[in-house]
Design an enzyme around this catalytic site. Structure first.
Site, short mmCIF file in Angstrom:
data_model
loop_
_atom_site.label_atom_id
_atom_site.label_comp_id
_atom_site.label_asym_id
_atom_site.label_seq_id
_atom_site.Cartn_x
_atom_site.Cartn_y
_atom_site.Cartn_z
CG ASP A 30 -30.22 -10.70 -49.92
OD1 ASP A 30 -30.81 -10.32 -48.89
OD2 ASP A 30 -28.99 -10.54 -50.09
CE LYS A 35 -28.16 -12.59 -46.72
NZ LYS A 35 -28.65 -11.30 -46.19
CB THR A 123 -38.35 -1.10 -37.89
OG1 THR A 123 -38.79 -2.40 -37.46
CG2 THR A 123 -38.72 -0.08 -36.83
CG PHE A 156 -45.17 -6.96 -33.79
CD1 PHE A 156 -44.76 -5.79 -33.18
CD2 PHE A 156 -46.20 -6.91 -34.71
CE1 PHE A 156 -45.39 -4.57 -33.48
CE2 PHE A 156 -46.84 -5.72 -35.01
CZ PHE A 156 -46.42 -4.54 -34.39
CD GLU A 159 -32.31 -11.69 -33.90
OE1 GLU A 159 -31.42 -12.57 -33.84
OE2 GLU A 159 -32.08 -10.51 -34.20
CB ALA A 256 -32.78 -6.66 -12.91
N GLY A 257 -30.73 -7.19 -15.33
CA GLY A 257 -29.51 -7.84 -15.79
C GLY A 257 -28.58 -6.89 -16.50
CB CYS A 264 -35.43 -4.79 -32.69
SG CYS A 264 -35.78 -5.87 -34.08
#
Length: 424
Positions: A30, A35, A123, A156, A159, A256-257, A264
């Site tokens: 990195d 980090k 991705t 895939f 989190e 629903a919300g 992502c």
């Protein structure tokens, strides 16, 4: 195996740590030295359940972090896990991908006899691995594709459950242009029990985009139905329970919300729309998915304003800042447009989140951040519940401390009677 992971962010850190826990010799690269220092000190720079325990077991043994690429030439596999943030037009920014590929190529040039596989976990739009990564690595290394293999190996990971998902995958997708490269990547996962699917490289790239786009579509679809149900005084959760019992549909992602957020779904659907338009396609459905998600959270402030008439100078509690529970990630959190709307209405915002307050302060330093839900609720004239933290479902008497008990929830988690759902 010796594995180099380029990128110590969410995907890279979790993947690198889990691969080390499987027994591989892993180096995470990195560019941010702070980090790197945290990882080498066994301190995860992000919160992810189970990650701290893995770092304690592996750092100093078979996991290390570095700012240099010097271990690439000695490793069997390089995993590219750098970010692909959206540009202003919604397309994916591939600058970090190309930079990583160039650095890998420069390092491979130092040792030409060892077969090496470069796999992309980031991705990326279909065509990126072959069109950018492969050409860049070969250009900078001076080698050919007979002794450097290339693969697309999408992640895939959810989190909050990323370690669990990595160690117990429902599928492992390996896209490669030749069997040798694909076999090396499969060997990397030999201790895991997930079903392995070998595909072409571009198909693997498209699988990742399509998976996220489909899940996002289910969410926006559920929210559209929820809005209709609310206008008809129907409980959308009863409706979706019946719908989800159909094995062709499944009950997942039908809640629903307030909509979807995170690193992502918004980014990947936008990138897929941009990619389609580049090919002269008009992805009407995907555009609608994004439109619904953009307007959905604002319905909460609209309902609140209709109940209070005016929000000016009124204390409003916002419970939940992270885009979902069990993370401190606020990227595209649905609380962001809600807080923005409250500020425009000149409300006094008092926010609480178990983990994400410090991150949200970087965006909205002017609002009030509370140490407890009770502190946020005390004397509040309205409350908006934005994140499905389990502890919010246990709140009860705390709401009695409000000046006026107007509670709008966006995640269907409260157990009290005095509440109103965004679309139910």
């Amino acid at each position: 195996m010796k594995i180099t992971v380029v990128g110590g962010g969410y995907v890279g850190l979790v993947s690198g740590a889990c691969l080390a826990d499987l027994g591989h010799d892993v180096t995470i690269i990195d560019t941010v030295s702070a980090k790197v220092d945290m990882i080498n000190s066994k301190k995860p720079p992000i919160y992810e359940k189970g990650l701290l325990d893995i770092l304690k077991r592996t750092v100093g043994k078979n996991l290390t972090a570095s700012t240099k690429y010097e271990n690439v030439s000695e490793s069997d596999v390089s995993l590219i896990c750098v970010g692909t943030p959206p540009k202003k037009d919604g397309s994916a920014n591939l600058d970090y991908i190309k930079s990583a590929a160039a650095s890998i190529g420069e390092e491979l040039k130092k040792k030409s006899e060892k077969y090496h596989v470069v796999a992309v976990k980031s991705t990326v739009p279909p065509g990126t691995t072959e069109g950018i990564v492969k050409t860049t690595v070969l250009e900078y290394s001076g080698r050919n594709d007979e002794d450097v293999g290339f693969s697309m190996n999408p992640e895939f990971l959810r989190e909050g459950l990323a370690v669990e998902d990595f160690m117990h995958p429902d599928r492992i997708v390996i896209g490669s242009s030749d069997k040798r490269a694909g076999d090396v990547i499969e060997q990397m996962y030999e201790k895991l029990n997930g079903d392995v699917l070998h595909t072409g490289i571009t198909a693997a790239e498209m699988i990742k985009y399509t998976s996220n786009a489909f899940l996002a579509t289910k969410i926006s679809f559920s929210n559209e139905i929820g809005n209709i149900c609310k206008s008809l005084s129907i409980d959308v959760y009863e409706v979706m329970k019946g719908v989800g019992m159909d094995h062709r549909i499944s009950p997942y992602f039908l809640n629903a919300g307030a909509g979807f957020g995170g690193s992502c779904f918004p980014k990947d659907v936008s990138a897929l729309v941009s990619l389609a338009e580049e090919k002269d396609q008009n992805p009407i459905l995907l555009k609608s998915v994004l439109d619904v998600n953009k307007t959905q959270p604002l319905k909460m402030t609209e309902i609140l304003k209709s109940r209070l008439c005016s929000l000016k100078n009124k204390k409003i509690a916002v419970l939940g800042l992270a885009f979902k529970d069990n993370t401190d990630d606020i990227r595209d959190s649905r609380s962001i447009p809600v807080i923005e709307a409250l500020i425009l209405e000149e409300a006094d915002v008092f926010a609480f989140d178990p983990m994400a307050s410090d991150n949200m302060k970087n965006i909205y330093p002017e609002i009030n951040y509370c140490k407890t839900a009770l502190e946020a609720l005390k004397d509040a004239e309205g409350c908006l519940v934005m994140t499905e933290w389990p502890e919010f479902s246990k709140l009860n008497d705390e709401f009695n401390q409000m000046k006026s008990k107007i509670i709008i929830e966006g995640r269907h988690i409260l157990t009290i009677d005095e509440k109103e759902g965004i679309c139910w």
